[in-house]
Scaffold this motif. Structure first.
Motif, PDB file in Angstrom:
ATOM      1  N   GLU A 122       0.800  -1.226   0.000  1.00  0.00           N
ATOM      2  CA  GLU A 122       0.000   0.000   0.000  1.00  0.00           C
ATOM      3  C   GLU A 122       0.834   1.278   0.000  1.00  0.00           C
ATOM      4  OE1 GLU A 122      -3.741   1.939   2.515  1.00  0.00           O
ATOM      5  OE2 GLU A 122      -3.035  -0.094   2.944  1.00  0.00           O
ATOM      6  N   ARG A 123       1.926   1.306   0.755  1.00  0.00           N
ATOM      7  CA  ARG A 123       2.678   2.558   0.851  1.00  0.00           C
ATOM      8  C   ARG A 123       3.420   2.924  -0.431  1.00  0.00           C
ATOM      9  NH1 ARG A 123       6.064  -0.974   3.822  1.00  0.00           N
ATOM     10  NH2 ARG A 123       8.237  -1.026   3.131  1.00  0.00           N
ATOM     11  N   HIS A 124       3.447   2.025  -1.431  1.00  0.00           N
ATOM     12  CA  HIS A 124       4.075   2.329  -2.718  1.00  0.00           C
ATOM     13  C   HIS A 124       3.054   2.609  -3.816  1.00  0.00           C
ATOM     14  CE1 HIS A 124       8.150   0.197  -1.654  1.00  0.00           C
ATOM     15  NE2 HIS A 124       7.934   1.311  -0.966  1.00  0.00           N
ATOM     16  N   GLN A 125       1.777   2.471  -3.516  1.00  0.00           N
ATOM     17  CA  GLN A 125       0.750   2.619  -4.549  1.00  0.00           C
ATOM     18  C   GLN A 125       0.537   4.068  -4.988  1.00  0.00           C
ATOM     19  OE1 GLN A 125      -2.883   0.592  -3.482  1.00  0.00           O
ATOM     20  NE2 GLN A 125      -1.853  -1.359  -3.107  1.00  0.00           N
ATOM     21  N   HIS A 126       1.005   5.038  -4.192  1.00  0.00           N
ATOM     22  CA  HIS A 126       0.813   6.440  -4.566  1.00  0.00           C
ATOM     23  C   HIS A 126       1.538   6.785  -5.862  1.00  0.00           C
ATOM     24  CE1 HIS A 126       4.767   6.626  -2.586  1.00  0.00           C
ATOM     25  NE2 HIS A 126       4.977   7.719  -3.302  1.00  0.00           N
ATOM     26  N   ARG A 127       2.535   5.992  -6.214  1.00  0.00           N
ATOM     27  CA  ARG A 127       3.289   6.271  -7.438  1.00  0.00           C
ATOM     28  C   ARG A 127       2.452   6.030  -8.699  1.00  0.00           C
ATOM     29  NH1 ARG A 127       7.805   3.554  -4.362  1.00  0.00           N
ATOM     30  NH2 ARG A 127       9.196   5.257  -3.731  1.00  0.00           N
ATOM     31  N   PHE A 128       1.302   5.406  -8.542  1.00  0.00           N
ATOM     32  CA  PHE A 128       0.434   5.139  -9.689  1.00  0.00           C
ATOM     33  C   PHE A 128      -0.692   6.161  -9.801  1.00  0.00           C
ATOM     34  CE2 PHE A 128       2.757   1.344  -8.924  1.00  0.00           C
ATOM     35  CZ  PHE A 128       2.888   0.713 -10.149  1.00  0.00           C
ATOM     36  N   ALA A 129      -0.666   7.173  -8.934  1.00  0.00           N
ATOM     37  CA  ALA A 129      -1.675   8.228  -8.989  1.00  0.00           C
ATOM     38  C   ALA A 129      -1.422   9.127 -10.197  1.00  0.00           C
ATOM     39  CB  ALA A 129      -1.642   9.049  -7.703  1.00  0.00           C
ATOM     40  N   PRO A 130      -2.478   9.660 -10.825  1.00  0.00           N
ATOM     41  CA  PRO A 130      -2.299  10.569 -11.968  1.00  0.00           C
ATOM     42  C   PRO A 130      -1.429  11.759 -11.587  1.00  0.00           C
ATOM     43  CG  PRO A 130      -4.606   9.920 -11.737  1.00  0.00           C
ATOM     44  CD  PRO A 130      -3.903   9.416 -10.510  1.00  0.00           C
ATOM     45  N   GLY A 131      -0.497  12.080 -12.456  1.00  0.00           N
ATOM     46  CA  GLY A 131       0.365  13.230 -12.215  1.00  0.00           C
ATOM     47  C   GLY A 131       1.678  12.918 -11.532  1.00  0.00           C
ATOM     48  N   TRP A 132       1.789  11.716 -10.913  1.00  0.00           N
ATOM     49  CA  TRP A 132       3.059  11.396 -10.257  1.00  0.00           C
ATOM     50  C   TRP A 132       4.078  10.980 -11.313  1.00  0.00           C
ATOM     51  CZ3 TRP A 132       6.657   7.526  -9.929  1.00  0.00           C
ATOM     52  CH2 TRP A 132       7.600   7.638  -8.897  1.00  0.00           C
ATOM     53  N   GLU A 133       5.319  11.447 -11.172  1.00  0.00           N
ATOM     54  CA  GLU A 133       6.383  10.998 -12.054  1.00  0.00           C
ATOM     55  C   GLU A 133       7.691  10.923 -11.269  1.00  0.00           C
ATOM     56  OE1 GLU A 133       8.012  15.085 -14.187  1.00  0.00           O
ATOM     57  OE2 GLU A 133       6.579  13.822 -15.266  1.00  0.00           O
ATOM     58  N   PRO A 134       8.557  10.000 -11.639  1.00  0.00           N
ATOM     59  CA  PRO A 134       9.799   9.800 -10.895  1.00  0.00           C
ATOM     60  C   PRO A 134      10.815  10.908 -11.136  1.00  0.00           C
ATOM     61  CG  PRO A 134       9.746   8.362 -12.808  1.00  0.00           C
ATOM     62  CD  PRO A 134       8.405   9.023 -12.740  1.00  0.00           C
ATOM     63  N   SER A 135      11.578  11.231 -10.103  1.00  0.00           N
ATOM     64  CA  SER A 135      12.662  12.207 -10.222  1.00  0.00           C
ATOM     65  C   SER A 135      14.019  11.534 -10.028  1.00  0.00           C
ATOM     66  CB  SER A 135      12.487  13.321  -9.193  1.00  0.00           C
ATOM     67  OG  SER A 135      12.470  12.791  -7.880  1.00  0.00           O
ATOM     68  N   LYS A 136      13.993  10.260  -9.647  1.00  0.00           N
ATOM     69  CA  LYS A 136      15.208   9.474  -9.444  1.00  0.00           C
ATOM     70  C   LYS A 136      14.812   7.999  -9.403  1.00  0.00           C
ATOM     71  CE  LYS A 136      14.870   9.983  -4.428  1.00  0.00           C
ATOM     72  NZ  LYS A 136      15.559  10.428  -3.185  1.00  0.00           N
ATOM     73  N   ALA A 137      15.793   7.133  -9.298  1.00  0.00           N
ATOM     74  CA  ALA A 137      15.503   5.708  -9.205  1.00  0.00           C
ATOM     75  C   ALA A 137      14.716   5.419  -7.925  1.00  0.00           C
ATOM     76  CB  ALA A 137      16.796   4.903  -9.225  1.00  0.00           C
ATOM     77  N   PHE A 138      13.839   4.419  -7.982  1.00  0.00           N
ATOM     78  CA  PHE A 138      13.020   4.066  -6.828  1.00  0.00           C
ATOM     79  C   PHE A 138      12.723   2.565  -6.857  1.00  0.00           C
ATOM     80  CE2 PHE A 138      10.261   5.123 -10.326  1.00  0.00           C
ATOM     81  CZ  PHE A 138       9.260   4.169 -10.290  1.00  0.00           C
ATOM     82  N   THR A 139      12.178   2.066  -5.756  1.00  0.00           N
ATOM     83  CA  THR A 139      11.894   0.636  -5.627  1.00  0.00           C
ATOM     84  C   THR A 139      10.415   0.412  -5.352  1.00  0.00           C
ATOM     85  OG1 THR A 139      14.112   0.182  -4.775  1.00  0.00           O
ATOM     86  CG2 THR A 139      12.431  -1.483  -4.362  1.00  0.00           C
ATOM     87  N   LEU A 140       9.822  -0.553  -6.049  1.00  0.00           N
ATOM     88  CA  LEU A 140       8.461  -1.002  -5.796  1.00  0.00           C
ATOM     89  C   LEU A 140       8.527  -2.375  -5.125  1.00  0.00           C
ATOM     90  CD1 LEU A 140       6.722  -0.197  -9.213  1.00  0.00           C
ATOM     91  CD2 LEU A 140       6.496   1.098  -7.084  1.00  0.00           C
ATOM     92  N   VAL A 141       7.701  -2.576  -4.108  1.00  0.00           N
ATOM     93  CA  VAL A 141       7.631  -3.870  -3.434  1.00  0.00           C
ATOM     94  C   VAL A 141       6.272  -4.494  -3.727  1.00  0.00           C
ATOM     95  CG1 VAL A 141       7.700  -5.093  -1.224  1.00  0.00           C
ATOM     96  CG2 VAL A 141       9.225  -3.143  -1.627  1.00  0.00           C
ATOM     97  N   PHE A 142       6.305  -5.736  -4.204  1.00  0.00           N
ATOM     98  CA  PHE A 142       5.097  -6.469  -4.574  1.00  0.00           C
ATOM     99  C   PHE A 142       4.836  -7.615  -3.599  1.00  0.00           C
ATOM    100  CE2 PHE A 142       6.533  -4.442  -8.375  1.00  0.00           C
ATOM    101  CZ  PHE A 142       5.435  -4.280  -9.216  1.00  0.00           C
TER     102      PHE A 142
END
Length: 226
Positions: A122-142
Motif C-alpha cells: 500500500e505505501r508504494h501505490q501512490h506512485r500510480f496516482a495521476p500526475g506522479w512521475e519519478p525524479s530518481k531511481a526508486f523501488t516497488l515492493v510487490f
C-alpha cells in the motif's frame, strides 16, 4: 434456577454485542494476481503477436535475450509482461531505460498501464496516482504468489555505475539502442546473480528498435522480432 440461566444468557448477549470486531488482517485476504494482464486505457488483454514473442515473454532462458521491433510493435509491453511474470513468481529485479527522461516519458507510463496495482504494498501505490512521475531511481515492493515480497528497482541508466551493488534475478532494459556503449550491459550482467525460488536462472533481457551499433557485437542483434 431457570430464571438464573435466563439472566446469564441475557448478560452474555449484552457482552457479545460490545465485543470488538476481529482485526482487519483476519478479514482481508491476500490479493490475487490476475489470470491475464489488461491495459487500463484500452481494456484489452495482453496477447503475444507471434510465437517468438511468446517464447521471449515466458521462457526463463537463455541468460541474455533481445526482442526487436519497430515503433509501436509492442516490444516494451512484452518486456513489462515478462517482468511482471517473474515478480509474481517470487523473483526480484530491475527495469530501466537508457536515461531517466526516457523512463518517465515512455517505459514508466506503459508499465502503469499494465501493472496490477493491488499487488503492490500500500505505501508504494501512490506512485500510480495521476500526475506522479519519478525524479530518481526508486523501488516497488510487490506481494508475490508465494506469500512473500518481491522488489523491482526502476529508473534511468544515465550512469550505469550507479547500479552496481544490488543482487538481482533479472533486469529489463528498454530501447537499448539509445546507449552509445555496452557499459550498462556489462554492469547489469554482473548484477543478475540470484536464482529464483524454484531455481529459475537469472536473466537480462533487452527490448529495442533495431540499429547498427554495438548491439551487433556478441550476437545481440540476433534477437527475435516482436
Amino acid at each position: 434456577m431457570l430464571g438464573l440461566i435466563d439472566n446469564i444468557d441475557r448478560m452474555e448477549r449484552r457482552v457479545t454485542k460490545w465485543l470488538p470486531s476481529p482485526p482487519a488482517t483476519q478479514k482481508t485476504k491476500l490479493k490475487q494476481w490476475p489470470t491475464e494482464y489488461t491495459n487500463k486505457k484500452t481494456g484489452k488483454a495482453y496477447q503475444p503477436h507471434n510465437e517468438e514473442e511468446r517464447l521471449f515473454v515466458y521462457q526463463d532462458y537463455p541468460t541474455h535475450m533481445l526482442l526487436k521491433g519497430g515503433e509501436g510493435a509492442g516490444k516494451s509491453v512484452a518486456g513489462i509482461i515478462k517482468t511482471l511474470n517473474r515478480i509474481r513468481r517470487g523473483m526480484s529485479g530491475g527495469m530501466g531505460s537508457p536515461d531517466l527522461e526516457h523512463f518517465k516519458k515512455s517505459l514508466w507510463p506503459e508499465f502503469v498501464n499494465w501493472c496490477p496495482v493491488e499487488c503492490i504494498i500500500e505505501r508504494h501505490q501512490h506512485r500510480f496516482a495521476p500526475g506522479w512521475e519519478p525524479s530518481k531511481a526508486f523501488t516497488l515492493v510487490f506481494k508475490n504468489e508465494l506469500g512473500g515480497e518481491s522488489f523491482l528497482i526502476c529508473g534511468g541508466l544515465d550512469d550505469p555505475s550507479s547500479w552496481e551493488g544490488p543482487n538481482l534475478n533479472f533486469f529489463d532494459i528498454d530501447e537499448a539502442r539509445r546507449h552509445k556503449t555496452p557499459e550498462a550491459i556489462k554492469v547489469l550482467t554482473g548484477r543478475i546473480r540470484i536464482p529464483g525460488p524454484l531455481g529459475e536462472p537469472p536473466q537480462l533481457y533487452l527490448t529495442t528498435t533495431p540499429r547498427k551499433h554495438w548491439l551487433a557485437v556478441g550476437g545481440w542483434d540476433e534477437g527475435v522480432d516482436a
